[in-house]
Design a protein around this motif. Structure first.
Motif, PDB file in Angstrom:
ATOM      1  N   PHE A 150      -3.380  19.851  20.158  1.00  0.00           N
ATOM      2  CA  PHE A 150      -2.740  18.552  19.968  1.00  0.00           C
ATOM      3  C   PHE A 150      -3.089  18.144  18.543  1.00  0.00           C
ATOM      4  O   PHE A 150      -4.172  17.632  18.281  1.00  0.00           O
ATOM      5  N   THR A 151      -2.163  18.405  17.614  1.00  0.00           N
ATOM      6  CA  THR A 151      -2.462  18.314  16.196  1.00  0.00           C
ATOM      7  C   THR A 151      -1.434  17.468  15.458  1.00  0.00           C
ATOM      8  O   THR A 151      -0.227  17.610  15.674  1.00  0.00           O
ATOM      9  N   ARG A 152      -1.901  16.626  14.577  1.00  0.00           N
ATOM     10  CA  ARG A 152      -1.001  15.867  13.692  1.00  0.00           C
ATOM     11  C   ARG A 152      -0.477  16.807  12.604  1.00  0.00           C
ATOM     12  O   ARG A 152      -1.236  17.529  11.971  1.00  0.00           O
ATOM     13  N   VAL A 153       0.848  16.757  12.338  1.00  0.00           N
ATOM     14  CA  VAL A 153       1.426  17.675  11.358  1.00  0.00           C
ATOM     15  C   VAL A 153       2.206  16.947  10.268  1.00  0.00           C
ATOM     16  O   VAL A 153       2.956  17.567   9.521  1.00  0.00           O
ATOM     17  N   SER A 154       2.037  15.631  10.176  1.00  0.00           N
ATOM     18  CA  SER A 154       2.692  14.880   9.096  1.00  0.00           C
ATOM     19  C   SER A 154       1.785  13.754   8.648  1.00  0.00           C
ATOM     20  O   SER A 154       0.855  13.352   9.361  1.00  0.00           O
ATOM     21  N   GLU A 155       2.059  13.239   7.471  1.00  0.00           N
ATOM     22  CA  GLU A 155       1.341  12.076   6.984  1.00  0.00           C
ATOM     23  C   GLU A 155       1.857  10.854   7.745  1.00  0.00           C
ATOM     24  O   GLU A 155       3.064  10.621   7.826  1.00  0.00           O
ATOM     25  N   PRO A 156       0.976  10.063   8.360  1.00  0.00           N
ATOM     26  CA  PRO A 156       1.430   8.885   9.105  1.00  0.00           C
ATOM     27  C   PRO A 156       2.174   7.894   8.211  1.00  0.00           C
ATOM     28  O   PRO A 156       1.806   7.690   7.050  1.00  0.00           O
ATOM     29  N   GLU A 157       3.232   7.299   8.770  1.00  0.00           N
ATOM     30  CA  GLU A 157       4.013   6.291   8.047  1.00  0.00           C
ATOM     31  C   GLU A 157       3.703   4.914   8.629  1.00  0.00           C
ATOM     32  O   GLU A 157       3.985   4.652   9.805  1.00  0.00           O
ATOM     33  N   PHE A 158       3.128   4.060   7.806  1.00  0.00           N
ATOM     34  CA  PHE A 158       2.765   2.707   8.227  1.00  0.00           C
ATOM     35  C   PHE A 158       3.873   1.735   7.831  1.00  0.00           C
ATOM     36  O   PHE A 158       4.299   1.693   6.674  1.00  0.00           O
ATOM     37  N   ASP A 159       4.382   0.993   8.820  1.00  0.00           N
ATOM     38  CA  ASP A 159       5.428  -0.002   8.586  1.00  0.00           C
ATOM     39  C   ASP A 159       4.809  -1.381   8.796  1.00  0.00           C
ATOM     40  O   ASP A 159       4.653  -1.839   9.939  1.00  0.00           O
ATOM     41  N   ALA A 160       4.452  -2.037   7.709  1.00  0.00           N
ATOM     42  CA  ALA A 160       3.764  -3.331   7.802  1.00  0.00           C
ATOM     43  C   ALA A 160       4.647  -4.386   8.443  1.00  0.00           C
ATOM     44  O   ALA A 160       4.166  -5.237   9.206  1.00  0.00           O
ATOM     45  N   ALA A 161       5.949  -4.341   8.154  1.00  0.00           N
ATOM     46  CA  ALA A 161       6.863  -5.351   8.697  1.00  0.00           C
ATOM     47  C   ALA A 161       6.978  -5.233  10.212  1.00  0.00           C
ATOM     48  O   ALA A 161       7.001  -6.241  10.928  1.00  0.00           O
ATOM     49  N   ALA A 162       7.046  -4.003  10.709  1.00  0.00           N
ATOM     50  CA  ALA A 162       7.174  -3.771  12.156  1.00  0.00           C
ATOM     51  C   ALA A 162       5.833  -3.735  12.858  1.00  0.00           C
ATOM     52  O   ALA A 162       5.764  -3.851  14.090  1.00  0.00           O
ATOM     53  N   GLY A 163       4.761  -3.561  12.084  1.00  0.00           N
ATOM     54  CA  GLY A 163       3.435  -3.452  12.687  1.00  0.00           C
ATOM     55  C   GLY A 163       3.237  -2.157  13.440  1.00  0.00           C
ATOM     56  O   GLY A 163       2.546  -2.118  14.470  1.00  0.00           O
ATOM     57  N   THR A 164       3.845  -1.072  12.933  1.00  0.00           N
ATOM     58  CA  THR A 164       3.758   0.231  13.607  1.00  0.00           C
ATOM     59  C   THR A 164       3.290   1.311  12.653  1.00  0.00           C
ATOM     60  O   THR A 164       3.343   1.157  11.420  1.00  0.00           O
ATOM     61  N   GLN A 165       2.877   2.415  13.239  1.00  0.00           N
ATOM     62  CA  GLN A 165       2.505   3.604  12.470  1.00  0.00           C
ATOM     63  C   GLN A 165       3.006   4.819  13.241  1.00  0.00           C
ATOM     64  O   GLN A 165       2.786   4.927  14.456  1.00  0.00           O
ATOM     65  N   THR A 166       3.682   5.713  12.537  1.00  0.00           N
ATOM     66  CA  THR A 166       4.341   6.855  13.182  1.00  0.00           C
ATOM     67  C   THR A 166       3.911   8.149  12.519  1.00  0.00           C
ATOM     68  O   THR A 166       3.770   8.209  11.290  1.00  0.00           O
TER      69      THR A 166
END
Length: 308
Positions: A150-166
């Protein structure tokens, strides 16, 4: 025809839809699939034809590989983007890569999962999604799942306006694992609401997405009488078993599901006659072999059952 098709299931179709369309294309009733994919998930869907349907359970034991995406910051009724938002934990700052990676690593091994309400698991004879659609609640059974990677394979994208991170991930898992639930449990480990925002099955039953066939391509091959180009033999479900070619006398016994003496000491073997796989036989305590699964009990299996 007897064998497997490595089919690509597109987003928007159910696994049963694919089976229905394959039946129409190949003009066969005995067609089944290995490992259900949700409608919003695309990717590899092994399809069994004819006698190969007996090997579906064995094929599922091989595990699966997925690529997908997790979104931190909100949760839904279905644990993916199909459901209604039921919880929000807006992020005011990005979660560090180290925090995410450490949390993901903690799931490696055998874990306990509780299936999502919107799933096909049966409780008291009813599917969980039937309870969910009726607005009813029921105690869900715990299940053991094996997570190999179970591995992360991308740089996380932080959306300050939506309050999310993908971020994107790859997961290698055993059968029966709910990736949606894995995404939700990961968020819980980080103290956040979360959901699975995209998923593709890259590998299942030893078939990879790169070798998959679309329904359109399958129809073209069927019209041209060239389905053998994409038909894999039943042996594909047993990659580690030795094969034994039967004599005519041995085949006379095997054909009727009888015990037989073979020149091997392997615990389990594939037995063939005239180059066509007929059955899986298992060794007895006395040293002989008895039928475990019979596939083609006559000589009319056709070349599609052979190692061609």
């Amino acid at each position: 025809m007897n064998g497997f098709l490595a089919m690509y299931k597109p987003v928007g179709m159910t696994s049963a839809d694919v089976v229905y369309k394959v039946r129409k294309i190949v003009h066969m009733k005995k067609v089944g699939h290995s490992g259900t994919l949700d409608p919003n998930v695309d990717g590899m869907l092994p399809i069994a034809l004819g006698a190969a349907t007996k090997a579906i359970t064995t094929l599922q034991d091989g595990g699966k590989i997925y690529s997908g995406e997790v979104t931190l910051g909100f949760a839904t009724t279905t644990e993916d983007l199909d459901g209604d938002v039921v919880e929000r934990t807006p992020l005011t700052a990005a979660i560090s890569n180290a925090q995410i990676d450490d949390a993901m690593a903690s799931f490696i091994g055998t874990i306990t999962q509780i299936p999502p309400m919107y799933s096909a698991v049966k409780v008291n004879g009813r599917r969980l999604y039937d309870y969910a659609r009726a607005g009813e609640t029921v105690e869900r059974p715990q299940r053991q799942a094996v997570i190999k990677e179970f591995t992360r394979v991308s740089e996380p994208e932080f959306d300050a306006a939506a309050g999310t991170q993908t971020f994107k991930f790859v997961a290698k898992v055993g059968k029966g694992t709910y990736i949606r639930t894995l995404a939700v449990d990961l968020g819980r480990k980080l103290g956040l609401a979360s959901c699975m925002s995209q998923l593709t099955r890259q590998e299942s039953g030893g078939f990879t997405l790169d070798e998959s066939t679309t329904l359109e391509r399958l129809r073209e091959l069927a019209d041209a009488g060239q389905l053998e180009e994409v038909l894999h033999p039943i042996q594909h479900a047993y990659p580690d078993l030795p094969e034994v070619e039967l004599t005519q006398a041995q085949w006379a016994l095997v054909q009727n599901g009888g015990f037989v003496a073979l020149n091997t000491t392997a615990p389990r073997v594939l037995v063939r006659h005239a180059g066509i796989m007929k059955a899986v036989y298992a060794r007895t305590d006395e040293g002989g072999y008895h039928p475990e699964t019979m596939y083609l009990a006559n000589d009319f299996g056709g070349a599609h059952g052979a190692n061609n």
